[in-house]
Structure formats: C-alpha cells, structure tokens
Design an enzyme around this catalytic site. Structure first.
Site, mmCIF file in Angstrom:
data_model
loop_
_atom_site.group_PDB
_atom_site.id
_atom_site.type_symbol
_atom_site.label_atom_id
_atom_site.label_comp_id
_atom_site.label_asym_id
_atom_site.label_seq_id
_atom_site.Cartn_x
_atom_site.Cartn_y
_atom_site.Cartn_z
ATOM 1 C CG HIS A 98 -2.013 0.980 1.134
ATOM 2 N ND1 HIS A 98 -1.810 2.324 1.351
ATOM 3 C CD2 HIS A 98 -3.317 0.843 0.799
ATOM 4 C CE1 HIS A 98 -2.949 2.972 1.170
ATOM 5 N NE2 HIS A 98 -3.886 2.099 0.830
ATOM 6 C CD GLU A 100 -2.766 5.125 3.499
ATOM 7 O OE1 GLU A 100 -3.067 4.207 4.276
ATOM 8 O OE2 GLU A 100 -3.622 5.783 2.869
HETATM 9 P P1 13P Z 1 -9.741 6.103 0.264
HETATM 10 O O1 13P Z 1 -10.885 5.295 -0.290
HETATM 11 O O2 13P Z 1 -10.007 6.643 1.632
HETATM 12 O O3 13P Z 1 -9.278 7.121 -0.703
HETATM 13 O O4 13P Z 1 -8.519 5.062 0.462
HETATM 14 C C1 13P Z 1 -8.203 4.206 -0.550
HETATM 15 C C2 13P Z 1 -7.201 3.237 -0.055
HETATM 16 O O5 13P Z 1 -6.091 3.600 0.249
HETATM 17 C C3 13P Z 1 -7.608 1.834 0.081
HETATM 18 O O6 13P Z 1 -6.522 1.001 0.323
#
Ligand code: 13P
Length: 256
Positions: A98, A100
């Site tokens: 991911h 993040e």
């Molecule tokens: P959002 O739907 O909050 O933009 O996040 C998407 C996401 O990172 C799912 O893994």
C-alpha cells in the site's frame, strides 16, 4: 469470468467495539441483498483479525484480510506480524505494498516482493497495491511507474503463484483526497496493467486476474468506475467505514 471484489481497507481506524458494530451492520445488510458473485473483503487492524474471522464465519460471505505483513518468516522482530501468524487467525488475505506503507515506512519494491513471496508460500492471498504520485502523472511517468512496481514485485513469480494475486491500482493522488481517478483514467490504467500481465503470463492468466481500483471510491462514483471492462472492483478506504456507503458500493459492483 473474473471475480468481482469489494474490499474495505479500514486502515488504522475503529476500536474493537466500533469495528464489531460496523462489521455487524455490514453483514446484516449484506444478508438482505442479492450479492450475485461479489466477493466482499474486510481488512481490519491486525489486533482484531481473529475476532472478525469468527464473526465472518457466522456470516460466511465476508473474507478477512490483514493490511500488511512482515517479510520475515519468524524470529526476533519485535512488533512484526508474520504471514504465518496472520494465517493462524483464520484470515485468508493480506494487503501488500500500500502506498501508505511505501511512504511512511519506506517500503521498497524489493521488500514488497519478499512479502508477496512469503505470503503466497504461507497460503495467504496477496492484494498487491501499485500507484503513481501526482508528479509522476503530471510528468507522464504513470505507466512507467506502474510497470516498474509490478514487474519488480510480481513478475518473478511462476505462473502458478501469480494467478493467486489480486492487483489493486491506487493512484496516490486519489487516496483520501476526494479526487478519484476518472472512469477513463481508471480503465486506461487497468487495461495497461492487464496488457503487462498478458505479455508476461499470457492471455488466460491476464484475463483471470482481478484488478481493483482504489482512491476516493464512494457510492457516487463507484457505478461509473465499475462499468469499465477492466475494473473488477474496489479497494475502498474511507467509504468502507460507513456501512450504508460500503453496501451501496457493493450493490453498484454487483449491478455492473
Ligand atoms: P480512500 O478510499 O479513503 O481514498 O482510500 C483508498 C485506499 O487507500 C484503500 O486502500
């Protein structure tokens, strides 16, 4: 026919009690509607995996995923969670790579490849995330970025393992920003990803690989996104924390 998949990535949200309430609301509503071939996945915190696996067993239509895993099999890695430990909770899937994790925890393509390999070896289904930044897109580097991420992390897999992978395209500029990729941008990139898979593994595997869209997916835009032939579902963050919203998204997937 490829599987349609609606996955809720709860990220670092919900206490145990809040999560149970949300999960129960989603499963009650799911039982009320006709799913017609949509696989629903929920990815809660590591700490809550076992609890949600037992709740999901009562419901039996929701699959539980972790949001990350260690690249190490076992040993002195304080605070880490191995694929084997995840598997022992009854969870069946794990989100890997991911943006993040790449951004805040410096995860490299090499580390992500190790996690993918280990999760498959352990019998977990990896949900592999890729996505370009806003700058990369503005410099017309988005295709190249995705090609590099996918080829480094996935293309050393033998075909028998690659076909266990779920791919999620999550443009970084769309995550949590309220600015989703347009249906055309999503289709263009999903089609490109499928063509990369086809070049590497052939038409049959490319045609069977689920490619999910993630990034500000909500009940307002899901229908237009899911109408695209190469968009097989969504990896949903914020909107999956609201049962009504998430169910609307699942409904629109079932209808497309
Ligand atoms: P959002 O739907 O909050 O933009 O996040 C998407 C996401 O990172 C799912 O893994």
């Amino acid at each position: 026919m490829r599987k349609k998949i609606a996955a809720g990535n709860w990220k670092m949200n919900t206490t145990l009690l809040q999560g149970i309430d949300l999960f129960n609301e989603i499963s009650i509503r799911l039982n009320e509607i006709q799913l017609s071939g949509v696989q629903v996945i929920i990815a809660p915190s590591f700490v809550h995996l076992a609890k949600f696996v037992s709740l999901a067993r009562l419901n039996n239509s929701i699959c539980i995923s972790a949001q990350n895993c260690s690249h190490e099999e076992k040993g002195a890695f304080t605070g880490e969670v191995s694929p084997e430990i995840i598997k022992s909770t009854g969870a069946e899937m794990v989100i890997i790579g991911h943006s993040e994790r790449r951004k805040y925890f410096n995860e490299s393509d090499e580390l992500i490849e190790q996690k993918i390999n280990l999760s498959i070896k352990t019998g977990l289904t990896p949900i592999f995330c890729c996505g370009e930044s806003e700058i990369q897109r503005s410099q017309n580097q988005h295709f190249n970025t995705i090609k590099l991420q996918i080829s480094k992390a996935l293309f050393n897999l033998p075909p028998t393992d690659f076909c266990k992978v779920i791919v999620a395209y999550e443009p970084i500029w769309a995550i949590g920003t309220g600015k989703n990729a347009t249906p055309e941008q999503a289709q263009e990139m999903h089609h490109y990803i499928r063509s990369l898979i086809e070049d590497k593994y052939g038409m049959h595997i490319a045609g069977a690989t689920p490619i999910l869209y993630g990034g500000s997916c909500n009940s307002e835009n899901s229908d237009a996104l899911f109408k695209n032939p190469d968009v097989d579902g969504g990896l949903v963050g914020g909107a999956s924390l609201n049962a009504e919203e998430f169910i609307k998204i699942i409904r629109s997937l079932a209808a497309n």
